[in-house]
Motif scaffolding. Structure first.
Motif, mmCIF file in Angstrom:
data_model
loop_
_atom_site.group_PDB
_atom_site.id
_atom_site.type_symbol
_atom_site.label_atom_id
_atom_site.label_comp_id
_atom_site.label_asym_id
_atom_site.label_seq_id
_atom_site.Cartn_x
_atom_site.Cartn_y
_atom_site.Cartn_z
ATOM 1 N N VAL A 134 0.845 -1.189 0.000
ATOM 2 C CA VAL A 134 0.000 0.000 0.000
ATOM 3 C C VAL A 134 0.882 1.242 0.000
ATOM 4 N N ARG A 135 0.591 2.181 -0.874
ATOM 5 C CA ARG A 135 1.312 3.444 -0.939
ATOM 6 C C ARG A 135 0.820 4.393 0.156
ATOM 7 N N GLU A 136 1.604 5.406 0.448
ATOM 8 C CA GLU A 136 1.221 6.380 1.466
ATOM 9 C C GLU A 136 -0.045 7.142 1.093
ATOM 10 N N ASP A 137 -0.314 7.284 -0.212
ATOM 11 C CA ASP A 137 -1.496 8.013 -0.656
ATOM 12 C C ASP A 137 -2.730 7.119 -0.774
ATOM 13 N N GLY A 138 -2.612 5.865 -0.300
ATOM 14 C CA GLY A 138 -3.738 4.950 -0.367
ATOM 15 C C GLY A 138 -3.833 4.181 -1.667
ATOM 16 N N GLY A 139 -2.901 4.416 -2.567
ATOM 17 C CA GLY A 139 -2.823 3.620 -3.779
ATOM 18 C C GLY A 139 -2.104 2.315 -3.493
ATOM 19 N N PHE A 140 -1.767 1.587 -4.550
ATOM 20 C CA PHE A 140 -1.054 0.327 -4.356
ATOM 21 C C PHE A 140 0.098 0.204 -5.338
ATOM 22 N N ARG A 141 1.033 -0.605 -4.944
ATOM 23 C CA ARG A 141 2.178 -0.930 -5.788
ATOM 24 C C ARG A 141 2.257 -2.436 -5.892
ATOM 25 N N LEU A 142 2.480 -2.944 -7.071
ATOM 26 C CA LEU A 142 2.706 -4.375 -7.237
ATOM 27 C C LEU A 142 3.925 -4.595 -8.116
ATOM 28 N N SER A 143 4.641 -5.655 -7.818
ATOM 29 C CA SER A 143 5.799 -6.020 -8.629
ATOM 30 C C SER A 143 5.792 -7.522 -8.843
ATOM 31 N N SER A 144 6.299 -7.925 -9.972
ATOM 32 C CA SER A 144 6.303 -9.342 -10.335
ATOM 33 C C SER A 144 7.437 -10.074 -9.637
ATOM 34 N N GLY A 145 7.203 -11.368 -9.393
ATOM 35 C CA GLY A 145 8.261 -12.241 -8.912
ATOM 36 C C GLY A 145 8.833 -13.019 -10.084
ATOM 37 N N GLU A 146 9.210 -14.269 -9.849
ATOM 38 C CA GLU A 146 9.716 -15.085 -10.945
ATOM 39 C C GLU A 146 8.596 -15.399 -11.924
ATOM 40 N N PHE A 147 8.963 -15.535 -13.186
ATOM 41 C CA PHE A 147 8.004 -15.874 -14.226
ATOM 42 C C PHE A 147 8.121 -17.358 -14.551
ATOM 43 N N ARG A 148 6.983 -18.011 -14.592
ATOM 44 C CA ARG A 148 6.944 -19.428 -14.967
ATOM 45 C C ARG A 148 6.317 -19.569 -16.344
ATOM 46 N N LEU A 149 6.861 -20.498 -17.114
ATOM 47 C CA LEU A 149 6.403 -20.742 -18.478
ATOM 48 C C LEU A 149 5.914 -22.177 -18.601
ATOM 49 N N GLY A 152 3.069 -26.504 -24.005
ATOM 50 C CA GLY A 152 3.139 -27.914 -24.353
ATOM 51 C C GLY A 152 3.737 -28.694 -23.192
ATOM 52 N N PRO A 153 4.710 -29.573 -23.459
ATOM 53 C CA PRO A 153 5.325 -30.343 -22.372
ATOM 54 C C PRO A 153 6.350 -29.552 -21.560
ATOM 55 N N LEU A 154 6.695 -28.342 -22.026
ATOM 56 C CA LEU A 154 7.728 -27.548 -21.366
ATOM 57 C C LEU A 154 7.166 -26.825 -20.148
ATOM 58 N N ARG A 155 7.822 -27.025 -19.010
ATOM 59 C CA ARG A 155 7.514 -26.273 -17.789
ATOM 60 C C ARG A 155 8.837 -25.801 -17.203
ATOM 61 N N THR A 156 8.970 -24.498 -17.032
ATOM 62 C CA THR A 156 10.246 -23.988 -16.542
ATOM 63 C C THR A 156 10.051 -22.628 -15.870
ATOM 64 N N VAL A 157 11.036 -22.241 -15.077
ATOM 65 C CA VAL A 157 11.102 -20.900 -14.518
ATOM 66 C C VAL A 157 12.028 -20.087 -15.406
ATOM 67 N N LEU A 158 11.548 -18.953 -15.881
ATOM 68 C CA LEU A 158 12.353 -18.117 -16.768
ATOM 69 C C LEU A 158 13.416 -17.377 -15.970
ATOM 70 N N PRO A 159 14.672 -17.422 -16.383
ATOM 71 C CA PRO A 159 15.718 -16.666 -15.678
ATOM 72 C C PRO A 159 15.418 -15.177 -15.684
ATOM 73 N N ALA A 160 15.801 -14.473 -14.620
ATOM 74 C CA ALA A 160 15.534 -13.033 -14.519
ATOM 75 C C ALA A 160 16.163 -12.263 -15.671
ATOM 76 N N ARG A 161 17.322 -12.748 -16.170
ATOM 77 C CA ARG A 161 17.987 -12.030 -17.262
ATOM 78 C C ARG A 161 17.178 -12.091 -18.554
ATOM 79 N N VAL A 162 16.218 -13.019 -18.618
ATOM 80 C CA VAL A 162 15.356 -13.139 -19.791
ATOM 81 C C VAL A 162 14.037 -12.402 -19.576
ATOM 82 N N SER A 163 13.458 -12.555 -18.382
ATOM 83 C CA SER A 163 12.117 -12.036 -18.142
ATOM 84 C C SER A 163 12.082 -10.629 -17.559
ATOM 85 N N GLY A 164 12.916 -10.346 -16.571
ATOM 86 C CA GLY A 164 12.903 -9.030 -15.945
ATOM 87 C C GLY A 164 11.819 -8.904 -14.887
ATOM 88 N N THR A 165 11.440 -7.651 -14.590
ATOM 89 C CA THR A 165 10.478 -7.355 -13.545
ATOM 90 C C THR A 165 9.478 -6.317 -14.035
#
Length: 222
Positions: A134-149, A152-165
């Motif tokens: 929660v922001r001081e002005d009553g708004g909100f802030r959100l940020s992403s964590g790790e990205f999962r992909l 098809g049969p592929l399941r993986t966590v995307l490296p931060a250097r590929v996905s970012g924030t």
């Protein structure tokens, strides 16, 4: 309780009343929200980021176009998805000169982590957990964590250097009587990649979810 009430916990009461109403959408009430406004600026990073952003247009995630004073719509509808999850749509439409772009997301609450999971795009092949504050002005802030992909049969966590924030700030501006929003996607290697900022009005509607805002395919990545 709605998904954001569960995710914020007691902090939900600290949000601005207009923000609480905006995030208090749930299937119990059947109320949705339509936001109409203008993005003062849409930008992207250096030219070499354009191919990556253009790839995102195929599934309504990111796009390479830039612009100023771009008409904007956001559609927030609560519904139960095919897995029985309480879901809220966050479908954003940008009316760029001669071209319409969308940025689709569907948000659900994960009871294990106690966080919102943000499923991106038309096929929900990418998802990330969101960190909320929660922001001081009553708004909100959100940020992403790790990205999962999952494709098809592929399941993986995307490296931060590929996905970012991705970081989103949203609040209600009392002076203009509108919501303001700032979005930035950054990569640790390439720096700022994509973002926009602007303002919008909110109209609350008593109607069922439109099929146009639902994904073409639903998945479970968490």
């Amino acid at each position: 309780m709605t998904i954001f009430e569960r995710a914020f916990g007691t902090d939900f009461a600290r949000l601005h009343p207009r923000v609480r109403r905006r995030l208090g959408l749930g299937t119990a009430s059947g109320i949705g929200m339509l936001g109409h406004g203008v993005m003062d600026r849409i930008w992207r990073g250096p030219v070499y980021t354009a191919p990556f952003l253009r790839l995102g247009t195929t599934r309504h995630i990111l796009f390479p176009e830039q612009g100023e004073n771009v008409p904007f719509t956001i559609e927030n509808y609560p519904y139960i998805d095919s897995f029985g999850r309480e879901t809220v749509s966050f479908v954003r439409t940008f009316e760029l000169p001669g071209k319409r772009r969308r940025f689709d997301a569907q948000m659900v609450f994960d009871p294990v982590s106690g966080r919102i999971v943000d499923y991106l795009g038309t096929h929900q092949h990418v998802a990330t957990e969101l960190r909320l504050s929660v922001r001081e002005d009553g708004g909100f802030r959100l940020s992403s964590g790790e990205f999962r992909l999952r494709e098809g049969p592929l399941r993986t966590v995307l490296p931060a250097r590929v996905s970012g924030t991705a970081t989103v700030n949203e609040w209600f501006d009392e002076e203009i009587g509108q919501f303001r929003i700032q979005v930035e996607v950054a990569n640790p290697r390439f720096g700022p990649v994509f973002g926009y900022h602007g303002r919008f009005d909110a109209t609350f509607v008593d109607q069922g979810v439109s099929g146009a805002v639902k994904p073409l395919r639903e998945k479970v990545l968490w």
